[in-house]
Design a protein around this motif. Structure first.
Motif, mmCIF file in Angstrom:
data_model
loop_
_atom_site.group_PDB
_atom_site.id
_atom_site.type_symbol
_atom_site.label_atom_id
_atom_site.label_comp_id
_atom_site.label_asym_id
_atom_site.label_seq_id
_atom_site.Cartn_x
_atom_site.Cartn_y
_atom_site.Cartn_z
ATOM 1 N N TYR A 1 32.233 39.898 35.347
ATOM 2 C CA TYR A 1 32.444 39.403 36.655
ATOM 3 C C TYR A 1 31.244 39.000 36.942
ATOM 4 O O TYR A 1 30.645 37.861 37.041
ATOM 5 C CB TYR A 1 33.176 40.371 37.305
ATOM 6 N N THR A 2 30.619 39.785 38.166
ATOM 7 C CA THR A 2 29.298 39.290 38.663
ATOM 8 C C THR A 2 28.070 39.296 37.625
ATOM 9 O O THR A 2 27.078 38.642 37.896
ATOM 10 C CB THR A 2 29.071 40.105 39.810
ATOM 11 N N VAL B 1 35.760 43.760 31.645
ATOM 12 C CA VAL B 1 35.744 42.650 32.328
ATOM 13 C C VAL B 1 34.425 42.020 32.439
ATOM 14 O O VAL B 1 33.581 42.986 33.124
ATOM 15 C CB VAL B 1 36.718 42.735 33.645
ATOM 16 N N ARG C 1 35.855 36.524 33.823
ATOM 17 C CA ARG C 1 36.628 35.959 34.899
ATOM 18 C C ARG C 1 35.914 35.023 35.786
ATOM 19 O O ARG C 1 36.326 34.544 36.806
ATOM 20 C CB ARG C 1 37.301 36.940 35.533
ATOM 21 N N ASN D 1 37.502 45.535 43.387
ATOM 22 C CA ASN D 1 37.650 44.928 41.850
ATOM 23 C C ASN D 1 36.878 46.265 40.980
ATOM 24 O O ASN D 1 37.181 46.600 40.179
ATOM 25 C CB ASN D 1 37.223 43.836 42.045
ATOM 26 N N GLU D 2 35.663 46.357 41.342
ATOM 27 C CA GLU D 2 34.788 46.867 40.610
ATOM 28 C C GLU D 2 35.332 48.409 40.319
ATOM 29 O O GLU D 2 35.111 49.257 39.369
ATOM 30 C CB GLU D 2 33.354 47.040 41.351
ATOM 31 N N VAL E 1 41.077 41.556 38.353
ATOM 32 C CA VAL E 1 41.448 41.539 37.149
ATOM 33 C C VAL E 1 41.813 42.932 36.607
ATOM 34 O O VAL E 1 40.855 43.768 36.717
ATOM 35 C CB VAL E 1 40.519 40.815 36.021
ATOM 36 N N PHE F 1 38.218 49.490 40.298
ATOM 37 C CA PHE F 1 38.934 49.143 39.549
ATOM 38 C C PHE F 1 38.717 49.374 38.275
ATOM 39 O O PHE F 1 39.223 50.123 37.309
ATOM 40 C CB PHE F 1 39.841 48.048 40.114
ATOM 41 N N GLN F 2 37.752 48.675 37.696
ATOM 42 C CA GLN F 2 37.229 48.429 36.371
ATOM 43 C C GLN F 2 36.299 49.320 35.974
ATOM 44 O O GLN F 2 36.111 49.518 34.951
ATOM 45 C CB GLN F 2 36.770 47.011 36.241
#
Lengths: 173, 344
Positions: free
Chosen positions: A99-100, A97, A128, B9-10, A152, B12-13
């Motif tokens: 993201y930032t 993913v 995302r 989130n982080e 996500v 998680f991934q």
């Protein structure tokens, strides 16, 4: 995304990677641990089947390069392994993913400490949005607009026993 | 598809499996769980890979200040901490008792408070008195304390590097037979190694002159169960004064430094007798397992507790222990420096 959609996205991504780089010569796929690694291996496998060339796959642990050590509990670090020297290669960073953009920044620093690559490109299965740095992916499986409140979750057979991508609500469990 | 989860989130991934136990200080190995030991050794393996690179530098601890505060002489431990901190990009300041206000009579507490006021994140302390690091840890709110050896009590970072080296070469620790020979009674190295090896499931035999063995009847120490009926990790530890008997079938032999002043204080009659009965040499190693390995925490008295041939031979892991010491200290500094900020 279900497993067929993931497969089709990976197929398109590997074609784009080969197209942009005029073939597989000098490529090095660097999977960012944890779920960038199976994705990088899938890309390499598809390239092998389509072009009959083996692209080396490295594993990158970027915990030592993060800029947010103070915000998170102590992590387990695993070794970074590159099967070939990064110097003079086109290194394709692979993550699940985007993201930032902070993970990609950390990964670029990590790669630079290993040598001087010819160029670095970034791949993500899911973009995302919500970038905090001027970073974009060269190859994206799917753009999924999200709210920052959401998560996500990407799961792969290799790591989770199932292939899927879900959007989850953060923190109410 | 919407579900709910608690994870960030982080987390998680990312590659984010936290190290168990939100530890603030490293004072001894007795409060480490087996899982935390394993996680720390795994992190050290990743750090070891950094040590083998051309560019030995990662930015993980940029902006952190580490102070080594040594009230006792040391080469390898202090330098090892300094190197570990610098490879992780922390700023490392070294202070020795002989060249500081400690000479003017400043107390340990005031020294600690001064360093805390200067914004030091981690203090690595070696002190001749057992418990000094615990005292600092109790009294400093914003500093992580690492015990780099306190009196005859503990030397946890040495214990962990011994575990790492042993695990790396034996392929695991559980079920292996480890002999620790020498002045166990006065050895902080042995005390920490015993906790570590026992928790990791190894069988530990202590050997040496009976006058230099710990007392198995010490309250709270030995036996099959500890307080509250919890299984005592020290149940797998035993004493066999005869090294010839203890070394039978050993996978690993750890020789301890023999301080000659112990002889003057009457713990054993003569160096010659000590060498004859407790020196680790080729003949004795022949009784151990064919691939048995030798470790020594250093500094060595070659020709006394260990023969020169063995110390520099193929079975010796002594130099590798030193390299692994840097990796272990990198892992601990990384784990602690993150925690300080989380709790503040």
């Amino acid at each position: 995304m279900d497993s067929d959609e993931i497969r089709r996205a990976v197929t398109r991504m590997f074609h784009e990677i080969l197209e942009r780089n005029h073939g597989a010569d000098g490529l090095l796929l660097a999977g960012i641990r944890t779920r960038g690694v199976p994705l990088a291996e899938r890309l390499a496998e598809q390239i092998r089947q389509a072009e009959n060339v083996t692209v080396p796959v490295g594993r990158l642990d970027i915990n030592l390069y993060r800029d947010d050590l103070s915000e998170r509990p102590r992590m387990r670090i695993r070794p970074t392994t590159m099967p070939v020297d990064v110097a003079g290669r086109t290194v394709v960073l692979v993550d699940d993913v985007l993201y930032t953009g902070r993970t990609v920044r950390a990964a670029m620093d990590a790669i630079s400490d290993l040598g001087r690559p010819l160029r670095i490109q970034a791949t993500a299965l899911v973009d995302r949005g919500h970038r905090e740095l001027p970073i974009r992916a060269d190859f994206v499986g799917k753009n999924i607009p999200t709210r920052q409140m959401e998560l996500v979750r990407v799961r792969f057979n290799e790591t989770d026993g199932i292939d899927d991508v879900c959007i989850l609500e953060r923190g109410t469990a | 598809m919407v579900a709910t989860v608690a994870n960030d989130n982080e987390l998680f991934q990312g590659n984010a499996v936290p190290v168990p136990g939100l530890r603030r200080h490293v004072l001894d190995l007795d409060d480490f769980t087996a899982e935390e030991i394993t996680a720390t050794l795994d992190n050290a393996a990743a750090m070891r890979a950094v040590l083998e690179r051309d560019v030995k530098k990662v930015p993980a601890l940029r902006g952190r200040v580490i102070m080594t505060l040594f009230y006792e002489a040391s080469t390898r431990t202090r330098i090892s901490f300094e190197e570990a901190g610098k490879i992780l990009s922390a700023d490392v300041i070294n202070m020795t008792a002989s060249a500081s206000s400690i000479e003017k009579g400043e107390s340990l507490l005031n020294t600690g408070l001064t360093l805390q006021a200067m914004g030091v994140d981690v203090i690595v302390i070696r002190h001749p008195h057992a418990g000094a690091p615990h005292f600092l840890a109790r009294n400093l709110k914003n500093v992580a304390v690492i015990n780099a050896g306190d009196g005859a009590h503990a030397h946890p970072t040495q214990g962990l590097l011994d575990l790492y080296t042993a695990r790396d070469h034996l392929g695991g620790l559980a079920g292996h037979k480890v002999v620790i020979v020498g002045d166990v009674l006065h050895s902080r190295v042995a005390r920490s190694a015993v906790w570590g090896f026992a928790k990791a499931g190894a069988r530990v035999i202590l050997s040496g002159p009976p006058t230099l063995m710990p007392d198995p009847l010490t309250p709270g120490g030995w036996g099959t169960t500890g307080n509250n009926g919890v299984a005592n990790p020290l149940a797998n530890v035993s004493i066999e004064p005869s090294l010839d008997a203890a070394i039978e079938g050993a996978d690993l032999v750890m020789a301890l430094r023999l301080q000659s002043e112990r002889q003057q204080r009457g713990f054993f009659p003569s160096l010659r007798e000590y060498i004859r009965r407790w020196q680790v040499n080729d003949q004795r190693m022949a009784r151990a397992n064919p691939n048995a390995l030798l470790m020594h925490p250093g500094p060595m008295n070659e020709g006394i507790e260990v023969s020169s041939g063995l110390a520099h031979g193929e079975r010796s892991l002594i130099e590798e222990q030193v390299t692994n010491g840097v990796a272990i200290r990198m892992a601990l500094l990384y784990q602690l420096a993150g925690a300080v900020a989380v709790e503040n």
